[in-house]
Design a protein around this motif. Structure first.
Motif, mmCIF file in Angstrom:
data_model
loop_
_atom_site.group_PDB
_atom_site.id
_atom_site.type_symbol
_atom_site.label_atom_id
_atom_site.label_comp_id
_atom_site.label_asym_id
_atom_site.label_seq_id
_atom_site.Cartn_x
_atom_site.Cartn_y
_atom_site.Cartn_z
ATOM 1 N N VAL A 158 14.703 -25.988 20.884
ATOM 2 C CA VAL A 158 14.790 -27.421 20.669
ATOM 3 C C VAL A 158 14.200 -28.203 21.743
ATOM 4 O O VAL A 158 13.587 -27.703 22.643
ATOM 5 C CB VAL A 158 16.377 -27.661 21.015
ATOM 6 N N TRP A 183 15.414 -34.699 24.600
ATOM 7 C CA TRP A 183 14.809 -35.906 24.611
ATOM 8 C C TRP A 183 15.559 -36.710 25.610
ATOM 9 O O TRP A 183 16.674 -36.931 25.439
ATOM 10 C CB TRP A 183 14.948 -36.771 23.111
ATOM 11 N N ILE A 214 19.283 -35.747 24.152
ATOM 12 C CA ILE A 214 19.502 -35.501 22.700
ATOM 13 C C ILE A 214 18.641 -34.528 22.549
ATOM 14 O O ILE A 214 17.223 -34.192 22.636
ATOM 15 C CB ILE A 214 18.838 -36.811 21.717
ATOM 16 N N VAL A 258 17.597 -31.686 19.304
ATOM 17 C CA VAL A 258 17.045 -31.310 18.164
ATOM 18 C C VAL A 258 16.255 -30.120 18.022
ATOM 19 O O VAL A 258 15.691 -29.845 19.059
ATOM 20 C CB VAL A 258 16.459 -32.692 17.651
ATOM 21 N N ILE A 283 15.480 -38.952 15.188
ATOM 22 C CA ILE A 283 15.968 -38.678 16.731
ATOM 23 C C ILE A 283 16.532 -39.921 17.143
ATOM 24 O O ILE A 283 17.789 -39.620 17.746
ATOM 25 C CB ILE A 283 14.825 -38.156 17.521
ATOM 26 N N TYR A 316 20.159 -40.267 15.559
ATOM 27 C CA TYR A 316 21.168 -39.415 16.347
ATOM 28 C C TYR A 316 21.801 -40.093 17.550
ATOM 29 O O TYR A 316 22.784 -40.037 17.929
ATOM 30 C CB TYR A 316 20.520 -38.057 16.541
ATOM 31 N N TYR A 361 25.443 -41.376 18.228
ATOM 32 C CA TYR A 361 26.411 -40.878 19.591
ATOM 33 C C TYR A 361 26.794 -42.181 20.170
ATOM 34 O O TYR A 361 27.807 -42.394 20.676
ATOM 35 C CB TYR A 361 25.360 -40.084 20.294
ATOM 36 N N ILE A 369 23.775 -27.872 16.506
ATOM 37 C CA ILE A 369 22.676 -28.511 15.905
ATOM 38 C C ILE A 369 22.719 -28.016 14.279
ATOM 39 O O ILE A 369 22.467 -28.823 13.497
ATOM 40 C CB ILE A 369 21.505 -28.048 16.633
ATOM 41 N N TYR A 424 22.087 -32.177 15.652
ATOM 42 C CA TYR A 424 21.792 -32.479 17.004
ATOM 43 C C TYR A 424 22.746 -32.186 17.721
ATOM 44 O O TYR A 424 23.984 -31.835 17.372
ATOM 45 C CB TYR A 424 21.287 -34.040 17.249
ATOM 46 N N HIS A 425 22.353 -32.331 19.205
ATOM 47 C CA HIS A 425 23.549 -32.248 20.323
ATOM 48 C C HIS A 425 23.285 -33.014 21.246
ATOM 49 O O HIS A 425 22.181 -33.395 21.803
ATOM 50 C CB HIS A 425 23.430 -30.462 20.842
#
Length: 87
Positions: free
Chosen positions: A3, A6, A22, A24, A34, A37, A41, A73, A78-79
């Motif tokens: 992953v 970020w 972040i 991804v 990105i 996402y 959030y 993900i 994403y997480h």
């Protein structure tokens, strides 16, 4: 799964600065996606924050993700890892 992480710092309207990562898939390089996402959030938070752009969010590094993050993900795309002033 590899992953991309970020590193993100977004000012809140109350003067605090949110710090979160972040995560991804490493194959995802489209910053519009990105940052989208990250905005998704931020919209989930009960407080207002500033904008999210390349000034607030920068590629940091790549790493291997544990299974729970991989599952998230694969489900969400994403997480987020919350670090400071995110709640």
């Amino acid at each position: 799964m590899k992953v991309s992480v970020w590193d993100t710092h977004v000012p809140r309207k109350d003067g605090k600065v949110m710090h979160f990562d972040i995560l991804v898939p490493s194959s995802l390089t489209d910053t519009d996606v990105i940052f989208g996402y990250g905005r998704e959030y931020l919209e989930s938070k009960p407080f207002q924050s500033g904008k999210l752009s390349s000034n607030e969010c920068r590629f940091c590094h790549m790493e291997s993700a544990p299974p729970d993050i991989v599952n998230n993900i694969e489900t969400e795309g994403y997480h987020i890892i919350e670090m400071e002033n995110c709640s």
